[in-house]
Design a protein around this motif. Structure first.
Motif, mmCIF file in Angstrom:
data_model
loop_
_atom_site.group_PDB
_atom_site.id
_atom_site.type_symbol
_atom_site.label_atom_id
_atom_site.label_comp_id
_atom_site.label_asym_id
_atom_site.label_seq_id
_atom_site.Cartn_x
_atom_site.Cartn_y
_atom_site.Cartn_z
ATOM 1 N N GLY A 128 0.990 -1.291 0.000
ATOM 2 C CA GLY A 128 -0.114 0.229 -0.106
ATOM 3 C C GLY A 128 0.701 1.223 0.030
ATOM 4 N N ASP A 171 -4.565 -2.733 -9.229
ATOM 5 C CA ASP A 171 -5.255 -2.439 -7.911
ATOM 6 C C ASP A 171 -4.167 -1.752 -6.913
ATOM 7 N N PHE A 172 -3.095 -2.083 -6.958
ATOM 8 C CA PHE A 172 -1.794 -1.446 -6.388
ATOM 9 C C PHE A 172 -1.698 0.020 -6.673
ATOM 10 N N ASP A 229 -3.966 1.796 -8.310
ATOM 11 C CA ASP A 229 -5.034 2.339 -7.809
ATOM 12 C C ASP A 229 -5.226 2.977 -6.540
ATOM 13 N N ARG A 230 -4.696 2.117 -5.777
ATOM 14 C CA ARG A 230 -4.945 2.360 -4.049
ATOM 15 C C ARG A 230 -3.654 3.468 -3.739
ATOM 16 N N THR A 231 -2.632 3.360 -4.490
ATOM 17 C CA THR A 231 -1.456 4.013 -4.083
ATOM 18 C C THR A 231 -1.008 5.343 -4.791
ATOM 19 N N TYR A 232 -1.639 5.657 -5.964
ATOM 20 C CA TYR A 232 -1.233 6.673 -6.862
ATOM 21 C C TYR A 232 -1.338 8.158 -6.124
#
Length: 165
Positions: free
Chosen positions: A57, A84-85, A87-90
């Motif tokens: 994350g 997904d990684f 999307d959650r960290t950008y």
């Protein structure tokens, strides 16, 4: 109080984060090879953290000094887990981690072009810095893939250790 040599080591320790999707025995071998290379005995001042994309994350990215990404080619795109990684960290890391040294390997059953383009687009938006061109492992499985990814992990960690990236 810590001895001076220990205190210096704590101050100079760098952190390499490996975020790699490994849905098969062969891709797991690649992720392990990246970690093995990054943990080479001659690399003294680099701590390595290895996580699957769904486990990593923003806090992991914020704590690292460089990142190695690994993905499979899925329908001409990166794995859903790596997407997904991102999307959650950008947005949580966008301002703080500009210039983060990064590298990428792609396990591509075909040519990897779409996968490479997709990851490069996101990395460009994050303003991370490529330390080398993405490594695309094309076609049927080859034993040499493992050595290539191990070398990539070692190169990235050695660059951190030497202070050149």
């Amino acid at each position: 109080m810590l001895p001076p040599s220990t205190a210096l080591k704590i101050q100079t320790m760098k952190h390499l984060l490996i975020v790699a999707h490994a849905p098969s025995p062969n891709t797991l071998r690649l992720r392990e090879a990246a970690a093995r290379g990054a943990g080479h005995e001659d690399i003294e001042n680099v701590a390595v953290t290895v996580k699957a994309p769904l486990e990593a994350g923003p806090e992991d990215v914020m704590a690292c000094d460089a990142i190695l990404l690994g993905t499979t080619e899925n329908l001409g795109y990166m794995s859903g887990a790596l997407k997904d990684f991102f999307d959650r960290t950008y947005y949580p890391v966008l301002e703080e981690k500009q210039g983060l040294p990064c590298a990428l390997y792609i396990r591509a059953g075909h040519d990897g072009t779409g996968t490479r383009r997709a990851v490069e687009t996101i990395v460009t938006g994050l303003r991370w810095t490529w330390v080398q061109d993405p490594l695309v492992l094309r076609g049927d499985w080859q034993e040499a893939f493992e050595g290539q990814v191990e070398e990539l992990g070692m190169y990235l960690a050695a660059g951190l250790d030497a202070g050149v990236i």
